[in-house]
Design an enzyme around this catalytic site. Structure first.
Site, PDB file in Angstrom:
ATOM      1  CG  ASP A   1      -8.698   4.130  -6.734  1.00 33.43           C
ATOM      2  OD1 ASP A   1      -7.864   3.116  -7.190  1.00 33.43           O
ATOM      3  OD2 ASP A   1      -8.387   5.118  -6.908  1.00 33.43           O
TER       4      ASP A   1
ATOM      5  CE  LYS B   1       1.128   8.884  -0.660  1.00 35.83           C
ATOM      6  NZ  LYS B   1       1.740   9.680  -1.773  1.00 35.83           N
TER       7      LYS B   1
ATOM      8  CG  HIS C   1      -4.350   4.330  -0.799  1.00 34.58           C
ATOM      9  ND1 HIS C   1      -3.178   3.360  -0.689  1.00 34.58           N
ATOM     10  CD2 HIS C   1      -4.494   4.971  -2.017  1.00 34.58           C
ATOM     11  CE1 HIS C   1      -2.875   3.226  -2.083  1.00 34.58           C
ATOM     12  NE2 HIS C   1      -3.874   3.801  -2.737  1.00 34.58           N
TER      13      HIS C   1
ATOM     14  CG  ASP D   1      -1.904   1.084   1.240  1.00 31.48           C
ATOM     15  OD1 ASP D   1      -1.392   2.396   0.885  1.00 31.48           O
ATOM     16  OD2 ASP D   1      -3.015   0.856   1.355  1.00 31.48           O
ATOM     17  CG  HIS D   2       1.386   4.281  -3.097  1.00 30.13           C
ATOM     18  ND1 HIS D   2       0.004   4.058  -3.572  1.00 30.13           N
ATOM     19  CD2 HIS D   2       1.379   5.729  -3.266  1.00 30.13           C
ATOM     20  CE1 HIS D   2      -0.449   5.326  -4.053  1.00 30.13           C
ATOM     21  NE2 HIS D   2       0.447   6.199  -3.716  1.00 30.13           N
TER      22      HIS D   2
HETATM   23  C1  BG6 Z   1      -3.725   4.923  -6.501  1.00 25.42           C
HETATM   24  C2  BG6 Z   1      -5.164   5.168  -6.644  1.00 25.42           C
HETATM   25  O1  BG6 Z   1      -3.825   3.907  -5.351  1.00 25.42           O
HETATM   26  O2  BG6 Z   1      -3.391   6.082  -5.601  1.00 25.42           O
HETATM   27  C3  BG6 Z   1      -5.390   6.253  -7.732  1.00 25.42           C
HETATM   28  O3  BG6 Z   1      -5.367   3.863  -7.709  1.00 25.42           O
HETATM   29  C4  BG6 Z   1      -4.720   7.540  -6.863  1.00 25.42           C
HETATM   30  O4  BG6 Z   1      -6.553   6.397  -8.431  1.00 25.42           O
HETATM   31  C5  BG6 Z   1      -3.457   7.242  -6.402  1.00 25.42           C
HETATM   32  O5  BG6 Z   1      -4.859   8.651  -7.889  1.00 25.42           O
HETATM   33  C6  BG6 Z   1      -3.431   8.333  -5.329  1.00 25.42           C
HETATM   34  O6  BG6 Z   1      -2.021   8.121  -4.953  1.00 25.42           O
HETATM   35  P1  BG6 Z   1      -0.874   9.772  -4.529  1.00 25.42           P
HETATM   36  O7  BG6 Z   1       0.558   8.857  -4.129  1.00 25.42           O
HETATM   37  O8  BG6 Z   1      -0.617  10.506  -5.986  1.00 25.42           O
HETATM   38  O9  BG6 Z   1      -1.727  10.386  -3.519  1.00 25.42           O
END
Ligand code: BG6
Length: 519
Positions: free
Chosen positions: A257, A204, A262, A199-200
């Site tokens: 999504d 952060k 997140h 989960d990126h």
């Molecule tokens: C992704 C979603 O996981 O995260 C996208 O699929 C979204 O829809 C993105 O735009 C947002 O990531 P960040 O790092 O740009 O906030």
């Protein structure tokens, strides 16, 4: 290097510094022709190489269906997207010579036989010692065949030496049943500690800093509970629309999504109890307790609207340019009821958070890009100060805002006396900004997460039971919405592109006598 052509010398072996240095390994990326590989994964690995954080023996192997000039494409991608760009030719000669590609269908066992012998050659040429990270960054329908074929081809080692780890991109399922099924497939071929569900947001810097802020400072934690906190607002607003991903997005929507993964992840970090140690299972245990404590929302069509708001963006403006409404986007059904915005009212029913509402909102095409957690404290119990007309002064609550992006930082609003002969309290802020305090740019989330996986540290990934708990909660909500849709004929509420969301979301808070913060 492309195909099976291999170079043996590897100057990356020289001069590596830093405590966090992984063992030699090969990173195999399934879905190598996709956007994530180009925009995030290979640029992140290149930056790690520049910062001398990659292991001495390292190689990247891309796998996808089509024959593509992978190495050249990755050089362009690094030039365009890496945090440390443009490409340094000297470093590229080392880094780039460790990149290779295997074309093949993910369903075809022959692909894995070819991959196996290719990896043996990579081990010999690059000193990667049989250690592997398999990164599955494909559309979700390929997750299962890839895992099963890796297992059948004997490409997964269950031992410690050499080791195998698998990173799985989102979405990890689209509801509870599919997430459970995928989890089973994973556990058939891997141990839990070999599975890295990414989960990126957890990579952060500012999200990680929630833990440091809470657990390395003495002054905030004693206030971090229902006795002092009135409400918490979690906002992830994006100014972008669906960016040509209509086919995916219309099957997904904002809850799947952004919220299930997140937002719930950083909500867990904000709400959890102190773990006994900063190590994977201790942190996962505490996060899963928060998810278990979430008060179930009603799943019937009638009452779900008292707790949740769904909406779609209509046409409007982005940076002064007209933009189409969601239903006019390519790949979106003209009668779609998929949400591009959600607002939720949640409760974490435990000792710490009893009675404190957590308001969550997330959406595309909103007024600006901002992610933050805002904690509003309770007012003072009694007002001492009065204005000339007798009006009570000094009842503006303290707000602590943890800004996740952009303008990463933390600010605290409190009241201060306006200089002069009378007592007039007025809100002021204390500000911390990463940029000015540390003077360095934060690393990309994927840099941290890829490095952690190579190091065998899954603290910033999600464990199976966390993902399932979060799906359990979200699936009930999705069922409630599906039930509401059965009897609904009207479109979802809409909001103008470039605005702060629909009126219904304001109503959700005004019923509680509160308003959304304007970040
Ligand atoms: C992704 C979603 O996981 O995260 C996208 O699929 C979204 O829809 C993105 O735009 C947002 O990531 P960040 O790092 O740009 O906030």
């Amino acid at each position: 290097m492309s195909g099976t052509e291999l170079h043996s010398e590897n100057p990356l072996r020289e001069g590596l510094v830093g405590e966090r240095q992984p063992e030699p390994c090969a990173m195999v990326i399934f879905g190598a022709s996709g956007d994530l590989t180009k925009r995030k994964l290979v640029p992140a690995l290149y930056t790690l190489a520049r910062e001398r954080l990659l292991p001495a023996g390292f190689a990247i192997v891309g796998v996808a269906r089509r024959e593509i000039p992978f190495v050249e494409q990755m050089r362009e991608a690094v030039n365009k997207y890496a945090r440390r760009r443009p490409v340094d030719p000297g470093l590229w000669s080392t880094f780039g010579s460790g990149i290779s590609y295997v074309a093949g269908n993910f369903d075809d066992p022959a692909t894995y036989e070819r991959l196996k012998s290719h990896l043996e050659a990579v081990d010999a040429a690059r000193g990667t010692r049989g250690n592997r990270v398999f990164y599955i960054s494909t559309p979700p329908e390929s997750f299962e065949p890839i895992l099963q074929n890796l297992g059948r081809a004997g490409l997964i080692s269950r031992s410690e030496h050499p080791w195998t780890r698998v990173i799985i991109e989102k979405p990890f399922g689209r509801d509870l049943a599919s997430a459970e099924a995928l989890n089973k497939v994973c556990l058939n071929v891997l141990r839990e500690d070999q599975i890295y569900r990414i989960d990126h947001y957890l990579g952060k810097e500012t999200v990680q800093n929630i833990l440091v802020f809470r657990f390395a400072n003495g002054i905030f934690e004693p206030l971090w509970n229902h006795k002092y906190i009135d409400n918490v607002q979690l906002t992830v607003a994006e100014a972008i629309g669906i960016e040509g991903r209509g086919n995916y997005y219309d099957q997904s929507g904002t809850l799947r999504d952004m919220v299930q993964n997140h937002i719930f992840q950083f909500m867990c970090l904000m709400a959890m109890e102190p773990p006994v140690a900063f190590e994977p299972n201790a942190v996962h245990d505490e996060k899963v307790k928060v998810l278990r404590a979430l008060r179930e929302l009603p799943s019937d069509a009638g009452s779900i609207a008292d707790w949740t708001v769904r909406a779609q963006y209509g046409s409007g403006y982005d940076k002064g340019q007209p933009v189409p409404g969601y239903r006019e986007e390519t790949g979106v059904r003209p009668d779609s009821r998929t949400e591009t915005y959600v607002a939720l009212k949640l409760f974490v029913d435990n000792f710490r958070w009893a009675g404190v509402p957590f308001y969550v909102r997330a959406g595309k095409r909103m007024a600006k890009r901002v992610s933050e957690i805002a904690i509003t404290f309770k007012n003072v119990p009694h007002t001492l100060f009065k204005g000339p007309s007798g009006a009570q002064l000094g009842r503006d609550p303290n707000v602590l805002a943890l800004r996740i992006q952009p303008d990463e930082g933390i600010n605290l609003k409190f009241l201060s006396k306006v200089p002069g002969p009378t007592i007039e309290p007025r809100p002021v802020t204390m500000d911390f900004r990463y940029g000015s305090s540390f003077g360095t740019e934060p690393p990309e989330a994927y840099e941290r997460l890829l490095l952690d996986c190579m190091l065998g540290d899954s603290t910033l990934f999600t464990r199976g039971d966390e993902v399932l708990e979060s799906w359990r909660f979200c699936t009930r909500m999705l069922d409630g919405w599906a039930a509401a849709d059965e009897s609904a004929t009207a479109a979802l509420p809409s909001y103008e592109a470039g605005s702060w969301g629909p009126k219904e979301a304001d109503d959700l808070l005004s019923r509680d006598g509160r308003v959304w913060r304007k970040p």
